[in-house]
Design an enzyme around this catalytic site. Sequence first.
Site, mmCIF file in Angstrom:
data_model
loop_
_atom_site.group_PDB
_atom_site.id
_atom_site.type_symbol
_atom_site.label_atom_id
_atom_site.label_comp_id
_atom_site.label_asym_id
_atom_site.label_seq_id
_atom_site.Cartn_x
_atom_site.Cartn_y
_atom_site.Cartn_z
ATOM 1 N N ARG A 154 2.885 4.983 -3.951
ATOM 2 C CA ARG A 154 3.017 4.227 -5.258
ATOM 3 C C ARG A 154 2.854 5.229 -6.255
ATOM 4 N NH1 ARG A 154 -0.431 -0.184 -8.235
ATOM 5 N NH2 ARG A 154 0.906 -0.429 -9.927
ATOM 6 N N HIS A 196 4.285 -1.809 -13.402
ATOM 7 C CA HIS A 196 4.501 -3.148 -12.701
ATOM 8 C C HIS A 196 6.027 -3.486 -11.975
ATOM 9 C CE1 HIS A 196 0.650 -4.995 -14.418
ATOM 10 N NE2 HIS A 196 0.217 -4.156 -13.329
ATOM 11 N N GLU A 246 4.072 -5.932 -3.374
ATOM 12 C CA GLU A 246 4.491 -4.638 -3.916
ATOM 13 C C GLU A 246 4.696 -3.730 -2.519
ATOM 14 O OE1 GLU A 246 1.306 -5.062 -6.759
ATOM 15 O OE2 GLU A 246 2.491 -3.722 -8.309
#
Length: 399
Positions: free
Chosen positions: A88, A177, A380
């Site tokens: 990420r 996000h 996610e």
Amino acid sequence: MSMPILLLNAGSSSIKYQVIDAEDESVLATGLIERIGEPVSAIKHKTQGETFTADEPYPDHTAALRALVAMFDAHGPRLANVKAVGHRTVHGGSRFDRTVRIDDDVIQALVDLSPLAPLHNPPGIAGIRAAQEALPNVPHFAIFDTAFFAHLPAEAYTYAIDKATAERLSIRRYGFHGTSHNFVSQRMAHFLGRHRTDLNMIVCHLGNGASVSAIKNGIPIETSMGLTPLQGLVMGTRSGDIDPGIVAYLHRSGMEVAEIDALLNKKSGMLGLCGKNDFRDIAAAVEAGDADAKLAFDVYIHRLVFYIGGYMALLGGVDAIAFTAGVGENDQGVRAAVCERLAGLGFHLDPERNALRTGRAHIISTDDSPVTICVVPTNEELQMAREVNEAMGGQPIED
Ligand code: ADP
């Protein structure tokens, strides 16, 4: 064939991880390494219903990754089976609009982008380097928080400041996000039996950090975060929108830049207004008659309603809205307060449905509500696994 992918989310003092098999989307392991760099660090590793812990000092990300490898070696699953690692990555600037395989050029680009995300990109890079050292024989990929919003319309991403300065310093709205907004909008469309390209949607990602996006026919046209994740909604500890003049005023009043940054990022938002940033504590305080908590709650709702109303105008009407992340999925009081204020614009909430906690996507509006209101749990890591799989040549997976 199984396709286990290790997903890493490295912060300055922590690394969260999961192993997801992209083939059947099962979770093979999850874990958390905390307090990296402190005298005693800790790792918690869960696999096959069992939890394993260890604590010893991990002075840096390299040591933490070594502890992670040791956990996998001792308790499984086998890291040797892992086909790829996904990282990420918070800031991809305007360069990255999709998940990419990490090479020296990508690392250099992340280093170059660090001034835009000084709190996030440097630990991310440390995590990538440590993981490449620990797992040198598999491809590593960067999944960007900004990528989903990389093609916002120019009128949405442009700040009305001096053009030359903005260009020189890459000042524009990027949005964050994105992995969550992408996943939730896909899942909502699927669950409503529609395709994203046929829907006008608003996604409210309300966690400790919070952002809202407007998605028209599958394409994001607005989002509330900006150059940094500080803009937009009131958050747990972040101010969200303020008059930019406040920053200069604070500076002239004697605060250093680092203090102002800390004030707005860590000591503002709900915490700054009422001393609490967990919505469970805030609800209890409101219930007990705490005036600061009540005002903080009202400010939070006011700003959120303001954004949703604006996004409805930009979209030219909305078909469906999703609430997601820690607050959005769990706090029925926040959802009720927002929808009550928007009732005149077609938000008809069903109180019984709103009170249900299913852990799955579900509708919380009445059957005849003009706007379909949903709770859609985000995931996610799953979205990251799908994107890595696709970047490796797998079939694109939509819900
Ligand atoms: P992040 O990933 O941004 O750290 P999360 O999406 O995990 O945040 O959300 C964390 C927040 O969710 C907590 O700070 C808390 O305010 C809120 N939250 C979690 N569980 C509940 C609950 N049962 N009721 C109300 N709020 C909750």
